[in-house]
Design a protein around this motif. Structure first.
Motif, PDB file in Angstrom:
ATOM      1  N   GLU A  21      43.033 106.018   5.804  1.00  0.00           N
ATOM      2  CA  GLU A  21      41.606 105.817   5.951  1.00  0.00           C
ATOM      3  C   GLU A  21      41.360 106.697   7.518  1.00  0.00           C
ATOM      4  OE1 GLU A  21      39.095 104.524   4.173  1.00  0.00           O
ATOM      5  OE2 GLU A  21      40.787 104.417   2.786  1.00  0.00           O
ATOM      6  N   THR A  22      42.309 106.569   8.450  1.00  0.00           N
ATOM      7  CA  THR A  22      42.151 106.994   9.898  1.00  0.00           C
ATOM      8  C   THR A  22      42.067 108.563   9.688  1.00  0.00           C
ATOM      9  OG1 THR A  22      43.229 105.132  10.954  1.00  0.00           O
ATOM     10  CG2 THR A  22      43.018 107.204  12.171  1.00  0.00           C
ATOM     11  N   CYS A  23      42.887 109.186   8.779  1.00  0.00           N
ATOM     12  CA  CYS A  23      43.001 110.509   8.552  1.00  0.00           C
ATOM     13  C   CYS A  23      41.919 111.129   7.854  1.00  0.00           C
ATOM     14  CB  CYS A  23      44.284 110.787   8.095  1.00  0.00           C
ATOM     15  SG  CYS A  23      45.908 110.439   9.086  1.00  0.00           S
ATOM     16  N   LEU A  24      41.316 110.448   6.891  1.00  0.00           N
ATOM     17  CA  LEU A  24      40.494 110.952   5.756  1.00  0.00           C
ATOM     18  C   LEU A  24      39.068 110.761   6.502  1.00  0.00           C
ATOM     19  CD1 LEU A  24      41.566 109.247   2.552  1.00  0.00           C
ATOM     20  CD2 LEU A  24      41.802 111.396   3.172  1.00  0.00           C
ATOM     21  N   ALA A  25      38.663 110.140   7.615  1.00  0.00           N
ATOM     22  CA  ALA A  25      37.400 110.044   8.050  1.00  0.00           C
ATOM     23  C   ALA A  25      36.461 111.421   8.391  1.00  0.00           C
ATOM     24  CB  ALA A  25      37.245 109.220   9.335  1.00  0.00           C
ATOM     25  N   SER A  26      37.127 112.352   8.742  1.00  0.00           N
ATOM     26  CA  SER A  26      36.679 113.722   8.823  1.00  0.00           C
ATOM     27  C   SER A  26      36.720 114.640   7.964  1.00  0.00           C
ATOM     28  CB  SER A  26      37.266 114.015  10.446  1.00  0.00           C
ATOM     29  OG  SER A  26      38.435 114.537  10.375  1.00  0.00           O
ATOM     30  N   VAL A  27      37.219 114.211   6.758  1.00  0.00           N
ATOM     31  CA  VAL A  27      37.563 115.413   5.829  1.00  0.00           C
ATOM     32  C   VAL A  27      36.257 115.423   4.932  1.00  0.00           C
ATOM     33  CG1 VAL A  27      39.075 116.112   3.944  1.00  0.00           C
ATOM     34  CG2 VAL A  27      40.112 115.208   5.863  1.00  0.00           C
ATOM     35  N   ARG A  28      35.728 116.614   4.890  1.00  0.00           N
ATOM     36  CA  ARG A  28      34.549 116.862   4.108  1.00  0.00           C
ATOM     37  C   ARG A  28      35.214 117.869   2.959  1.00  0.00           C
ATOM     38  NH1 ARG A  28      29.126 118.895   6.782  1.00  0.00           N
ATOM     39  NH2 ARG A  28      30.287 118.916   8.802  1.00  0.00           N
ATOM     40  N   PHE A  29      34.578 117.382   1.885  1.00  0.00           N
ATOM     41  CA  PHE A  29      34.969 118.009   0.661  1.00  0.00           C
ATOM     42  C   PHE A  29      33.999 119.430   0.587  1.00  0.00           C
ATOM     43  CE2 PHE A  29      35.793 113.522  -0.192  1.00  0.00           C
ATOM     44  CZ  PHE A  29      37.066 113.836  -0.962  1.00  0.00           C
ATOM     45  N   ILE A  30      34.919 120.414   0.035  1.00  0.00           N
ATOM     46  CA  ILE A  30      33.973 121.639   0.067  1.00  0.00           C
ATOM     47  C   ILE A  30      33.592 122.021  -1.703  1.00  0.00           C
ATOM     48  CG2 ILE A  30      34.098 124.130   0.335  1.00  0.00           C
ATOM     49  CD1 ILE A  30      34.504 122.833   3.036  1.00  0.00           C
ATOM     50  N   GLY A  31      32.586 121.938  -2.041  1.00  0.00           N
ATOM     51  CA  GLY A  31      32.153 122.506  -3.288  1.00  0.00           C
ATOM     52  C   GLY A  31      32.053 121.422  -4.276  1.00  0.00           C
ATOM     53  N   SER A  32      32.981 120.806  -4.727  1.00  0.00           N
ATOM     54  CA  SER A  32      32.931 119.766  -5.558  1.00  0.00           C
ATOM     55  C   SER A  32      33.918 118.521  -5.301  1.00  0.00           C
ATOM     56  CB  SER A  32      33.604 120.266  -6.534  1.00  0.00           C
ATOM     57  OG  SER A  32      34.822 120.673  -6.670  1.00  0.00           O
ATOM     58  N   ILE A  33      33.399 117.408  -6.051  1.00  0.00           N
ATOM     59  CA  ILE A  33      34.119 116.175  -5.998  1.00  0.00           C
ATOM     60  C   ILE A  33      34.528 115.776  -7.487  1.00  0.00           C
ATOM     61  CG2 ILE A  33      34.039 113.653  -5.565  1.00  0.00           C
ATOM     62  CD1 ILE A  33      31.925 114.270  -3.397  1.00  0.00           C
ATOM     63  N   LYS A  34      35.721 115.235  -7.481  1.00  0.00           N
ATOM     64  CA  LYS A  34      36.058 114.828  -9.007  1.00  0.00           C
ATOM     65  C   LYS A  34      35.693 113.082  -8.962  1.00  0.00           C
ATOM     66  CE  LYS A  34      38.479 118.436 -10.009  1.00  0.00           C
ATOM     67  NZ  LYS A  34      37.909 119.243 -11.127  1.00  0.00           N
ATOM     68  N   PRO A  35      35.794 112.703 -10.449  1.00  0.00           N
ATOM     69  CA  PRO A  35      35.392 111.333 -10.482  1.00  0.00           C
ATOM     70  C   PRO A  35      36.591 110.484  -9.929  1.00  0.00           C
ATOM     71  CG  PRO A  35      34.992 112.382 -12.381  1.00  0.00           C
ATOM     72  CD  PRO A  35      35.719 113.464 -11.554  1.00  0.00           C
ATOM     73  N   GLY A  36      36.048 109.374  -9.349  1.00  0.00           N
ATOM     74  CA  GLY A  36      37.026 108.500  -8.660  1.00  0.00           C
ATOM     75  C   GLY A  36      36.805 108.225  -7.083  1.00  0.00           C
ATOM     76  N   PHE A  37      35.613 109.106  -6.750  1.00  0.00           N
ATOM     77  CA  PHE A  37      35.334 109.220  -5.604  1.00  0.00           C
ATOM     78  C   PHE A  37      34.416 108.008  -4.980  1.00  0.00           C
ATOM     79  CE2 PHE A  37      31.870 110.309  -2.283  1.00  0.00           C
ATOM     80  CZ  PHE A  37      32.781 110.863  -1.469  1.00  0.00           C
ATOM     81  N   GLN A  38      34.797 107.464  -3.863  1.00  0.00           N
ATOM     82  CA  GLN A  38      33.706 106.397  -3.319  1.00  0.00           C
ATOM     83  C   GLN A  38      33.804 106.616  -1.796  1.00  0.00           C
ATOM     84  OE1 GLN A  38      34.750 102.785  -5.014  1.00  0.00           O
ATOM     85  NE2 GLN A  38      36.282 102.150  -3.499  1.00  0.00           N
TER      86      GLN A  38
END
Length: 167
Positions: A21-38
């Protein structure tokens, strides 16, 4: 003394490795997101709540603060260079920073607040395979064949963009 510093370094690396969770905080998705995202606004606080960027970086999608209360948020598409909100999902019902946005496995995009559904695309079981923020600023839920199942351009607010039909 040197081995003690090495063990501290290894311990720190293991701590970071097992705290995704610490590492994912600043990661933005580019273009698209797949189902299962929250996620909620707090997951992207270091990106001002914005978690999806169009491929050309002209538009971004996520949680933005309301003008009247910085503790309330609206799920919106923002034109990056002008900082203008061009579309909002829940502008009449802002949410708090830990309220949850989901693009679930059934293909539905939903905004939850306190156990209630605030907004939804109502696309469950319509074979949605991806959420895309197009370079035009259109947020699209597309199927396996690439066909549009739901799009923000079909739900205009008070701003029209180039290539957006108004009917």
């Amino acid at each position: 003394m040197g081995s003690w510093a090495f063990l501290n370094f290894i311990g720190m690396c293991l701590f970071i490795l097992f705290q995704p969770e610490t590492c994912l905080a600043s990661v933005r998705f580019i273009g698209s997101i797949k189902p299962g995202f929250q996620g909620d606004q707090m997951h992207w606080i270091d990106n001002n709540g914005l978690f999806l960027l169009s491929n050309n970086s002209d538009f971004t999608f996520g949680f933005i603060t309301t003008p009247d209360d910085v503790t309330l948020f609206v799920l919106s598409i923002v034109h990056v260079s002008s900082s203008k909100t061009v579309w909002s999902a829940n502008r009449g019902t802002p949410v708090k920073n830990f309220d949850l946005f989901m693009f679930n496995e059934s293909g539905n995009a939903i905004l939850h607040s306190g156990g209630s559904i605030i907004w939804s695309t109502n696309t469950a079981k319509k074979r949605v395979s991806v959420m895309e923020l197009q370079n035009s600023g259109n947020l699209v839920l597309a199927g396996d064949d690439g066909g549009i199942i739901w799009q923000s351009f079909s739900h205009p607010v008070d701003t029209l963009l180039s290539n957006q039909e108004f009917s």
